[in-house]
Design a protein around this motif. Structure first.
Motif, PDB file in Angstrom:
ATOM      1  N   MET A 181      -0.585 109.102 -38.370  1.00 62.69           N
ATOM      2  CA  MET A 181      -1.303 109.020 -37.165  1.00 62.69           C
ATOM      3  C   MET A 181      -2.839 109.675 -37.447  1.00 62.69           C
ATOM      4  O   MET A 181      -3.426 110.393 -38.548  1.00 62.69           O
ATOM      5  N   MET A 182      -3.689 108.508 -36.811  1.00 67.87           N
ATOM      6  CA  MET A 182      -5.540 109.254 -36.211  1.00 67.87           C
ATOM      7  C   MET A 182      -5.356 108.793 -35.141  1.00 67.87           C
ATOM      8  O   MET A 182      -5.223 107.769 -34.525  1.00 67.87           O
ATOM      9  N   ARG A 183      -6.649 108.818 -34.860  1.00 64.07           N
ATOM     10  CA  ARG A 183      -7.439 108.215 -33.677  1.00 64.07           C
ATOM     11  C   ARG A 183      -8.533 107.306 -34.547  1.00 64.07           C
ATOM     12  O   ARG A 183      -8.586 107.376 -35.881  1.00 64.07           O
ATOM     13  N   CYS A 184      -8.899 106.341 -33.982  1.00 58.52           N
ATOM     14  CA  CYS A 184      -9.415 105.188 -34.174  1.00 58.52           C
ATOM     15  C   CYS A 184     -10.412 105.859 -34.904  1.00 58.52           C
ATOM     16  O   CYS A 184     -11.476 105.890 -33.574  1.00 58.52           O
ATOM     17  N   PRO A 185     -11.209 105.560 -36.426  1.00 65.08           N
ATOM     18  CA  PRO A 185     -12.439 106.113 -36.284  1.00 65.08           C
ATOM     19  C   PRO A 185     -13.833 105.282 -36.032  1.00 65.08           C
ATOM     20  O   PRO A 185     -14.933 106.106 -36.012  1.00 65.08           O
ATOM     21  N   CYS A 186     -13.611 104.519 -34.860  1.00 65.95           N
ATOM     22  CA  CYS A 186     -14.730 103.738 -34.840  1.00 65.95           C
ATOM     23  C   CYS A 186     -15.137 104.084 -33.550  1.00 65.95           C
ATOM     24  O   CYS A 186     -16.271 103.599 -33.154  1.00 65.95           O
ATOM     25  N   GLY A 187     -14.697 105.045 -33.051  1.00 65.99           N
ATOM     26  CA  GLY A 187     -15.328 106.285 -32.044  1.00 65.99           C
ATOM     27  C   GLY A 187     -14.616 105.654 -30.791  1.00 65.99           C
ATOM     28  O   GLY A 187     -14.367 106.460 -29.363  1.00 65.99           O
ATOM     29  N   CYS A 188     -13.634 104.736 -30.591  1.00 70.30           N
ATOM     30  CA  CYS A 188     -13.146 103.831 -29.001  1.00 70.30           C
ATOM     31  C   CYS A 188     -11.442 105.231 -29.345  1.00 70.30           C
ATOM     32  O   CYS A 188     -10.877 105.167 -27.626  1.00 70.30           O
ATOM     33  N   GLY A 189     -11.300 106.359 -29.875  1.00 72.41           N
ATOM     34  CA  GLY A 189     -10.385 107.583 -29.394  1.00 72.41           C
ATOM     35  C   GLY A 189      -8.430 106.348 -29.576  1.00 72.41           C
ATOM     36  O   GLY A 189      -8.509 107.709 -28.897  1.00 72.41           O
ATOM     37  N   ARG A 190      -8.451 105.598 -29.346  1.00 71.60           N
ATOM     38  CA  ARG A 190      -7.084 105.235 -29.651  1.00 71.60           C
ATOM     39  C   ARG A 190      -6.794 105.538 -30.949  1.00 71.60           C
ATOM     40  O   ARG A 190      -7.224 106.011 -31.744  1.00 71.60           O
ATOM     41  N   PRO A 191      -5.352 105.494 -30.174  1.00 67.74           N
ATOM     42  CA  PRO A 191      -4.022 106.792 -31.818  1.00 67.74           C
ATOM     43  C   PRO A 191      -4.031 104.918 -32.213  1.00 67.74           C
ATOM     44  O   PRO A 191      -4.127 104.299 -31.120  1.00 67.74           O
TER      45      PRO A 191
ATOM     46  N   SER B 141      -9.823 114.895 -34.286  1.00 67.47           N
ATOM     47  CA  SER B 141     -10.635 113.954 -34.023  1.00 67.47           C
ATOM     48  C   SER B 141     -10.973 113.530 -35.387  1.00 67.47           C
ATOM     49  O   SER B 141     -11.634 111.992 -35.136  1.00 67.47           O
ATOM     50  N   ARG B 142     -10.608 114.012 -36.636  1.00 62.10           N
ATOM     51  CA  ARG B 142     -11.099 113.646 -38.392  1.00 62.10           C
ATOM     52  C   ARG B 142     -10.016 114.034 -38.393  1.00 62.10           C
ATOM     53  O   ARG B 142      -9.928 113.234 -39.929  1.00 62.10           O
ATOM     54  N   ASP B 143      -9.205 114.076 -38.680  1.00 59.03           N
ATOM     55  CA  ASP B 143      -7.713 113.958 -39.869  1.00 59.03           C
ATOM     56  C   ASP B 143      -6.640 112.913 -39.645  1.00 59.03           C
ATOM     57  O   ASP B 143      -6.381 112.413 -38.239  1.00 59.03           O
TER      58      ASP B 143
END
Length: 90
Positions: free
Chosen positions: A31-41, A15-17
């Motif tokens: 790669m990361m999860r979108c930091p806006c909170g939508c969780g999309r890769p 979630s944060r790396d």
């Protein structure tokens, strides 16, 4: 930052790396999860042949920075920089 060797990203992104994908000693994608909170890769290619492509730099403490900014043109449309391990919103 988590480092993964091979051609395939992990099944689940943290979630944060950031996840650095490396093949044969060459870093080819982040790669990361979108930091806006939508969780999309979010996948950001690092290889020279890719367009667009990003560059990854680590500071002395190992905190990552990405250049240029990340701008999701669909979905949440988040726009941000990753600087010294922190998200800087635009």
């Amino acid at each position: 930052m988590i480092e993964v060797r091979g051609e395939l990203p992990p099944d689940q992104l943290p979630s944060r790396d950031l996840v650095l994908l490396r093949e044969g000693g060459e870093a080819w994608s982040v790669m990361m999860r979108c930091p806006c909170g939508c969780g999309r890769p979010v996948e950001l290619p690092l290889i020279r042949e890719a367009r667009p492509r990003w560059s990854l730099q680590l500071d002395g403490d190992g905190h990552p920075s990405l250049v240029p900014s990340v701008w999701r043109r669909d979905g949440c449309r988040a726009h941000y920089f990753v600087r010294r391990g922190k998200v800087v919103w635009i």
